[in-house]
Design a protein around this motif. Structure first.
Motif, PDB file in Angstrom:
ATOM      1  N   VAL A  50      61.815  21.196  -2.541  1.00  0.00           N
ATOM      2  CA  VAL A  50      61.384  21.828  -1.290  1.00  0.00           C
ATOM      3  C   VAL A  50      62.132  21.222  -0.095  1.00  0.00           C
ATOM      4  O   VAL A  50      62.811  20.198  -0.238  1.00  0.00           O
ATOM      5  CB  VAL A  50      59.850  21.699  -1.060  1.00  0.00           C
ATOM      6  N   ASN A  51      61.956  21.842   1.055  1.00  0.00           N
ATOM      7  CA  ASN A  51      62.608  21.358   2.281  1.00  0.00           C
ATOM      8  C   ASN A  51      62.249  19.908   2.567  1.00  0.00           C
ATOM      9  O   ASN A  51      61.058  19.550   2.536  1.00  0.00           O
ATOM     10  CB  ASN A  51      62.138  22.185   3.491  1.00  0.00           C
ATOM     11  N   MET A  69      63.652   4.579  -2.679  1.00  0.00           N
ATOM     12  CA  MET A  69      62.828   3.615  -1.947  1.00  0.00           C
ATOM     13  C   MET A  69      63.447   3.240  -0.613  1.00  0.00           C
ATOM     14  O   MET A  69      63.343   2.100  -0.172  1.00  0.00           O
ATOM     15  CB  MET A  69      62.621   2.362  -2.789  1.00  0.00           C
ATOM     16  N   LYS A  84      72.839   8.780  -2.936  1.00  0.00           N
ATOM     17  CA  LYS A  84      72.464   7.597  -3.726  1.00  0.00           C
ATOM     18  C   LYS A  84      73.034   7.669  -5.139  1.00  0.00           C
ATOM     19  O   LYS A  84      73.544   6.672  -5.666  1.00  0.00           O
ATOM     20  CB  LYS A  84      70.936   7.494  -3.800  1.00  0.00           C
ATOM     21  N   ASP A 136      73.999  24.037  -0.325  1.00  0.00           N
ATOM     22  CA  ASP A 136      72.985  24.430   0.653  1.00  0.00           C
ATOM     23  C   ASP A 136      73.729  25.099   1.790  1.00  0.00           C
ATOM     24  O   ASP A 136      74.158  24.454   2.742  1.00  0.00           O
ATOM     25  CB  ASP A 136      72.180  23.233   1.178  1.00  0.00           C
TER      26      ASP A 136
END
Ligand SMILES: Nc1nc2c(ncn2[C@@H]2O[C@H](COP(=O)(O)OP(=O)(O)OP(=O)(O)O)[C@@H](O)[C@H]2O)c(=O)[nH]1
Ligand SMILES: [Mg+2]
Length: 293
Positions: free
Chosen positions: A92-93, A264, A103, A121
């Motif tokens: 989702v957005n 994280m 990463k 996108d």
């Protein structure tokens, strides 16, 4: 040996402290129920765990086996494939898709692998620039087009380019979408089909990015995505920004889809390979003192 998830579980540990201010050797069942509730474990799973623990003095090892069991079916068996490995990143957005691509790229680069990105996108303004900034920062090439263009074509071009130049990894960014958006669901299915046309068997992994701050509410969302395109693996992001760390147990338990990484933080290095033993240990460290043996 343990401690990799401490940073991601720091806020969850703070929430646990409101139930048990000082770490203990044993807790009561009431305390266990409240700890699991406070850290956003789904109530279905809490009930199951409480039913399986027949004593009122609950020790670390009693809960440990129950929490580990949540991940029983989440062992990730990587499929055979011919390079380049194509990974399609969906969600989702704002879930953290683009950041997670950065990463993963960093991780593969650290392993001396050749990585290329596909900026599929083409929907959100500035999405292409965002991925391009990451590509420049990390030092990997990117295949992009203009906003509004067909994202499948970008995926196709990125894979073709990777094959021609012997790249090891292709990471394809996609637009944020909800399962209720039929046109975007169809677009995603088309991207999957076109990947296979560009490189038989691709995408080798359709990875769903779940925003950890959503906790359990991500479960229904994940089910919908899974129906859409058959998810291979999950990455949970933003665990550092939430006290809902316990939802990782219910997400794994409810979905039967492997969790492969935990995000994280916001830098390219803030990705930790998921390990159920380490995760359960770091969670339990917030509750229990280590018993002298
Ligand atoms: N604290 C923290 N922030 C994160 C993490 N992952 C992503 N973010 C932040 O979350 C925000 C959204 O991340 P993006 O990677 O742009 O998310 P996206 O899914 O690509 O978003 P859309 O393209 O708009 O759908 C950014 O501000 C990121 O820095 C994480 O693991 N921890
Ligand atoms: Mg994005």
């Amino acid at each position: 040996m343990f401690g990799f998830f401490k940073k991601g579980l720091a806020r969850t540990a703070d929430a646990i402290k409101t139930i048990v201010p000082k770490k203990k050797i044993a807790i009561s069942k009431d305390e266990l129920e409240n700890i699991l509730l406070e850290s956003d474990v789904h109530y279905d799973l809490i009930e199951k765990i409480l039913n399986e623990i027949p004593y009122d003095e609950v020790k670390r090892q009693h809960i440990e086996s129950k929490l580990l069991a949540c991940f029983n079916w989440t062992y990730y068996d990587e499929k055979e494939f011919t390079a380049p490995k194509v990974q399609l990143i969906i969600g989702v957005n704002g879930a953290g898709k683009t950041t997670t691509i950065a990463k993963l790229s960093q991780k593969y680069l650290n392993e001396n692998k050749k990585v290329i990105l596909g900026a599929a996108d083409t929907f959100r303004a500035a999405a292409i620039e965002q991925l391009t900034r990451w590509a420049d920062k990390i030092g990997v090439p990117i295949v992009a087009t203009q906003q509004g263009h067909d994202p499948s074509a970008v995926a196709y071009d990125a894979i073709t380019s990777a094959k021609a130049k012997n790249f090891d990894h292709v990471l394809i960014d996609t637009a944020g979408r909800l399962h209720t958006q039929t046109n975007l669901a169809n677009e995603l299915k088309k991207i999957v089909r076109i990947c296979d046309k560009a490189h038989s068997g691709a995408p080798h992994e359709k990875i769903l990015i779940l925003d950890g701050t959503q906790g359990n509410s991500a479960i229904d969302q994940a089910r919908a995505f899974n129906e859409m395109v058959d998810i291979d693996a999950i990455i949970i992001t933003k665990l550092d920004g939430t006290a809902k760390g316990g939802s990782v147990f219910s997400i794994a338990y409810a979905l039967e889809i492997p969790i492969i990484y935990i995000g994280m933080g916001e830098t390219a290095d803030d990705l930790i390979a998921f390990d159920k033993h380490e995760f359960v240990n770091d969670f339990l460290d917030a509750i229990f003192v280590q018993e002298e043996s």
